[in-house]
Design a protein around this motif. Structure first.
Motif, PDB file in Angstrom:
ATOM      1  N   SER A 191      53.520  -0.825  -6.870  1.00 57.78           N
ATOM      2  CA  SER A 191      54.529  -0.664  -7.903  1.00 57.78           C
ATOM      3  C   SER A 191      55.020   0.775  -7.977  1.00 57.78           C
ATOM      4  CB  SER A 191      53.950  -1.102  -9.256  1.00 57.78           C
ATOM      5  OG  SER A 191      54.905  -0.945 -10.276  1.00 57.78           O
TER       6      SER A 191
ATOM      7  N   ARG B 219      59.211  -9.362 -10.305  1.00 58.70           N
ATOM      8  CA  ARG B 219      58.572  -8.315 -11.099  1.00 58.70           C
ATOM      9  C   ARG B 219      57.891  -8.907 -12.328  1.00 58.70           C
ATOM     10  NH1 ARG B 219      62.539  -5.055 -11.545  1.00 58.70           N
ATOM     11  NH2 ARG B 219      61.921  -3.975  -9.643  1.00 58.70           N
TER      12      ARG B 219
ATOM     13  N   ILE C 150      53.985  -8.276 -13.254  1.00 55.83           N
ATOM     14  CA  ILE C 150      53.489  -7.717 -14.518  1.00 55.83           C
ATOM     15  C   ILE C 150      52.537  -8.698 -15.203  1.00 55.83           C
ATOM     16  CG2 ILE C 150      54.184  -6.993 -16.837  1.00 55.83           C
ATOM     17  CD1 ILE C 150      56.718  -5.845 -15.629  1.00 55.83           C
TER      18      ILE C 150
ATOM     19  N   GLN D 263      49.291  -8.550 -13.416  1.00 51.31           N
ATOM     20  CA  GLN D 263      48.518  -7.352 -13.743  1.00 51.31           C
ATOM     21  C   GLN D 263      47.836  -7.495 -15.100  1.00 51.31           C
ATOM     22  OE1 GLN D 263      51.668  -4.548 -13.462  1.00 51.31           O
ATOM     23  NE2 GLN D 263      51.846  -4.743 -11.249  1.00 51.31           N
TER      24      GLN D 263
ATOM     25  N   VAL E  81      50.834  -1.841 -15.094  1.00 48.77           N
ATOM     26  CA  VAL E  81      51.835  -2.460 -15.959  1.00 48.77           C
ATOM     27  C   VAL E  81      52.883  -1.432 -16.375  1.00 48.77           C
ATOM     28  CG1 VAL E  81      52.204  -3.564 -18.201  1.00 48.77           C
ATOM     29  CG2 VAL E  81      50.266  -4.243 -16.785  1.00 48.77           C
TER      30      VAL E  81
ATOM     31  N   GLY F 249      55.278  -0.841 -13.550  1.00 48.57           N
ATOM     32  CA  GLY F 249      56.227  -1.943 -13.405  1.00 48.57           C
ATOM     33  C   GLY F 249      57.308  -1.916 -14.470  1.00 48.57           C
TER      34      GLY F 249
END
Length: 552
Positions: free
Chosen positions: A72, A221, A225, A228, A440, A443
């Motif tokens: 990321s 994406r 996220i 994650q 996170v 991202g």
């Protein structure tokens, strides 16, 4: 102390047998087997092998989350240079040269991260190792550095950065030149069927619709996220569940016992005369020794058949009633294929001894229960004992030698081991969650950067910072809810799999306990953390002049 000239296995066992016979001639009955240590293995390793395995499994989770963070972050670095690369392409720069420059940029930053991360990793790993060794084996180690691990960690970062940078650089240099110079997305919303379905749904107000549509539009994406967040939640639940499981296992091991005080002599064997308490209805002489069964180390207890020092209820069969009979822990029996009615060979310090299994007990350990006099005779003294169990809190016995007493309540109330487990697992959980939180945040930063024109447009039509915060927070809460669902499922399945692997490898019944009590805390931390991240990210995004952003 005995020094053996011939260190072959057969010779060492023969030496041990000679020592046993020599001591037996002096009326000394040994209660422990010789310890066999494989070449190259330190005895401490066997004590911390399982906790090290658990730490390694959580380390794998941290490594996966770290790889996502690396991807990321590297992707962010290269994506932010899309327009710069487009200008250089328009001036005639070859794509191969541009991709090389972008890879070098990513490698340079990864190298700087290695310089910071390797020393930090040494400090954290040594802190965790010190906690493990101090609490479980009573040793305080010096600072240890593993060169292979350092090299592997550095290679992981550099090679991973290059691989991710290669893909990102290829994507940037292949983007249509006009689109890249405009610095706008060339893929408008509504081309996919799912996007059209979202567009036709009633999703509330303008900000709510925009949040949900962006989640569907940027689905790769969004999935990253959510993944994650799920990894962080799963790691937290695994850590909490394993700590809860271990505490429950310790409580369950104590639960069947009914004595109040245990008295023993710090001697080499059967140092207590059993007739000492034969007229005391509240005390019993017993034997507790180690043995081997089914190629596993087991605890062997000798009691009177009608003992009241342990709950004699069995899950299958019946309690032993005569010499030659034994009751076995249920979990150990299940993992080793022992059934009621089977004949099992026990290897004691005095040699092999065969018993018939009459029942399976609910105790969680690896334990055998049989007649005390019979076990004492097998060890060399039918009237000997190693312990006196009593229902009195402070019994007094006339014993020679160094005498020790333990109370069952004190063992149950001792929280030092539980505190150590929580401290160690908590430290690992903090590391994993921190890495996941950074992933996170990275991202979200890419998300906001790529939507800077949308944010500027909302500002241009009167949107304020609180509206943008609501927009981003709504979007993240959707993803957070999805991540929580994935994390709860992953934490339950992962924790159960780890507990099961320990049961199989140790032939015990651990009994997995899912940390339901941690769920409210984890949900609050995740959702609150996402809102906090949204507030932090929105502030710099709204400081840039609107006209400058819209002009690109």
């Amino acid at each position: 102390s005995v020094r053996a000239v011939d260190t072959g296995d057969d010779a060492l066992w023969a030496t041990a047998e000679d020592i046993r016979l020599a001591l037996a001639d002096e009326s000394v009955a040994l209660e422990y087997l010789p310890i066999t240590i494989e070449d190259g293995i330190h005895p401490v390793e066997t004590e911390i092998e399982q906790i090290s395995t658990l730490i390694g499994m959580l380390g794998v989770v941290a490594g996966i989350v770290g790889l996502v963070l690396l991807a990321s972050t590297t992707n962010t670095l290269i994506t932010e240079r899309t327009r710069e690369v487009a200008v250089m392409r328009a001036l005639g720069a070859p794509p191969r040269s541009l991709r090389r420059r972008l890879r070098r940029l990513a490698l340079g930053i990864a190298l700087a991260a290695v310089v910071i991360g390797v020393p930090l990793g040494i400090v954290i790993s040594n802190a965790i190792a010190r906690m493990v060794l101090q609490e479980f084996v009573g040793l305080t180690p010096d600072l240890a550095i593993s060169v292979p691990v350092m090299v592997a960690s550095a290679a992981f970062a550099l090679i991973g950065a290059r691989l991710v940078a290669t893909r990102a650089a290829w994507r940037v240099t292949r983007r249509p030149l006009a689109e890249a110079l405009r610095d706008r997305s060339g893929r408008p919303f509504g081309r996919r069927r799912t996007e059209r379905a979202v567009a036709s749904s009633r999703l509330g107000g303008l900000l709510g619709r925009s949040a949900v549509r962006n989640t569907a539009h940027q689905w790769p994406r969004s999935i990253a996220i959510a993944g994650q967040i799920g990894a962080a939640v799963a790691a937290l639940l695994i850590v909490a569940s394993m700590a809860t499981t271990i505490n429950d296992f310790n409580d369950a091991e104590i639960e069947p016992w009914q004595w109040d005080t245990m008295t023993y002599v710090m001697g080499p064997g059967l140092d207590i005369d059993a007739p000492l308490v034969e007229n005391d209805p509240r005390s019993e002489a017993a034997i507790q020794v180690e043995g081997d069964a089914a190629d596993r180390q087991v605890d062997v207890y000798g009691f009177e058949p009608a003992t009241v020092m342990i709950d004699r209820s069995v899950d299958a069969g019946r309690w032993f009633a005569a010499p030659g009979e034994a009751v076995v822990s249920r979990g150990f029996a299940e993992h080793t294929g022992i059934e009621v009615g089977d004949d099992v060979e026990l290897l004691l310090a005095s040699g092999s001894y065969e018993v018939e299994v009459t029942g399976l007990h609910g105790n969680r350990g690896r334990e055998f229960y049989l007649d005390r006099a019979e076990l004492g005779a097998a060890l060399g003294d039918a009237n000997g004992a190693t312990h006196i169990f009593s229902l009195d809190e402070s019994p007094q016995y006339t014993l020679s030698g160094v005498v020790a007493q333990e109370r069952l309540d004190d063992i149950g109330d001792d929280d030092s081991g539980r505190t150590a487990v929580l401290l160690i697992f908590g430290s690992i959980g903090v590391v994993v969650v921190t890495v996941a939180g950074l992933a996170v945040a990275s991202g979200i930063a890419v998300n906001i950067y790529e939507r800077r024109h949308e944010i500027a447009a909302v500002q241009a039509i009167g949107g304020r910072r609180r509206h943008l915060l609501r927009l981003l927070a709504t979007e993240l809460l959707w993803l957070g809810t999805l991540g929580l669902g994935l994390g709860v499922a992953g934490g339950y399945l992962g924790g159960r799999a780890i507990a099961r692997s320990f049961e199989v490898s140790n032939a015990v019944e651990i009994g997995f306990v899912f940390a339901r009590g941690a769920l409210p805390f984890i949900v609050g931390v995740v959702l609150g953390g996402l809102v906090l991240l949204a507030a932090i990210m929105v502030r710099p995004a709204t400081r840039r002049p609107i006209a400058e952003t819209l002009r690109g």
